[in-house]
Design a protein around this motif. Sequence first.
Motif, PDB file in Angstrom:
ATOM      1  N   ASN A   1       1.013  -1.186  -0.077  1.00  0.00           N
ATOM      2  CA  ASN A   1       0.085  -0.069  -0.013  1.00  0.00           C
ATOM      3  C   ASN A   1       0.835   1.148   0.100  1.00  0.00           C
ATOM      4  N   TYR A   2       1.967   1.327   0.622  1.00  0.00           N
ATOM      5  CA  TYR A   2       2.864   2.439   0.752  1.00  0.00           C
ATOM      6  C   TYR A   2       4.060   2.642  -0.213  1.00  0.00           C
ATOM      7  N   PHE A   3       4.120   1.424  -0.971  1.00  0.00           N
ATOM      8  CA  PHE A   3       5.187   1.355  -2.248  1.00  0.00           C
ATOM      9  C   PHE A   3       6.698   1.646  -1.193  1.00  0.00           C
ATOM     10  N   VAL A   4       6.767   0.687  -0.441  1.00  0.00           N
ATOM     11  CA  VAL A   4       7.848   0.596   0.282  1.00  0.00           C
ATOM     12  C   VAL A   4       8.227  -0.918   0.303  1.00  0.00           C
ATOM     13  N   ALA A   5       9.636  -1.144   0.890  1.00  0.00           N
ATOM     14  CA  ALA A   5      10.248  -2.566   0.953  1.00  0.00           C
ATOM     15  C   ALA A   5       9.821  -2.769   2.430  1.00  0.00           C
TER      16      ALA A   5
END
Length: 307
Positions: free
Chosen positions: A101-105
């Motif tokens: 959802n947050y486009f993080v690893a």
Amino acid sequence: MKTPVRKIVLAVSDQHLLETIRSLLAARDDLHLEPAIDGNALFMQLSGETIDCLIIGERVGEAPFSGVISNVRSGQFCAPTTPILLIGAFGRAAIEHVAKNYFVAALDVSEIDCLSEALDRAIEETPKPTLLIIEDSFDQLEQLIEYLSAGFHIYPADNGVDGFKLYRDKKPDIVLTDYNMPEFNGEDVVAAIRKTDADTPIVVLTAHDEPENSAALTIVGATRFISKKKPVSEIEIICRNLFLEQALLSARKTTSHAATKLDRVTHAMNLALEEMETGQHGAAGQRIKSAITVHGGDQSSDDTREE
């Protein structure tokens, strides 16, 4: 040839986790680690020099990870595409959902020994939210793609029919569509999407600001409508903020659900210990088995004791 040194900011309040991270990365001479003791210190660091990655824990001082990530992704303090590695104890499924959802690893603390590899992936494979752009003017479509591709993975379409087909195939994170198009206009696109999708943000670009257009777009379910006279930089900010709002809602639901399940497991384990102390070993064993299998299951079953 000298390897360039990457600047990594450590926004982790848990001291044990912070020391573990430092220990695991200590042997790497290509990294410069800078801890941030609280939210204010973090945002000052982000506002200064460009960083190569932000490693963030579940909290930074009093600030939850969701607020910190939202601020980074909004571009208020640094480049919105700054790589982020989130480390938490939500459980693998929950943390992967939050990461998406947050486009993080993301890395669950149970896999912390894989930190070095996870950090490299976070830097080299920074994901981007997907943006469907529907615009029948070739020049305007090219301009939008050129400007917005830095922060979004773009799916372009030059008419409403093809745009809606792309939406069904790709399920983008946000939709940006022109209003005035032949055959299948922006209002038609919004109405078609809203038949099955109430959540994806939809921004409609209008060449005119007539109240009747605004009313019609609101009725069919457009999230925002903005004039084409606005600079592309403002369109980018609107799209990014709408995406972040939707991501925050979804991530909060996921982490809240994960926390509830963890609370139920803990409650079940405590009851099982009490049962074992009173000789109810069979009941305790069954309770533990049930807790592990269904992650806490139904709350009412947790309170059922063997007499």
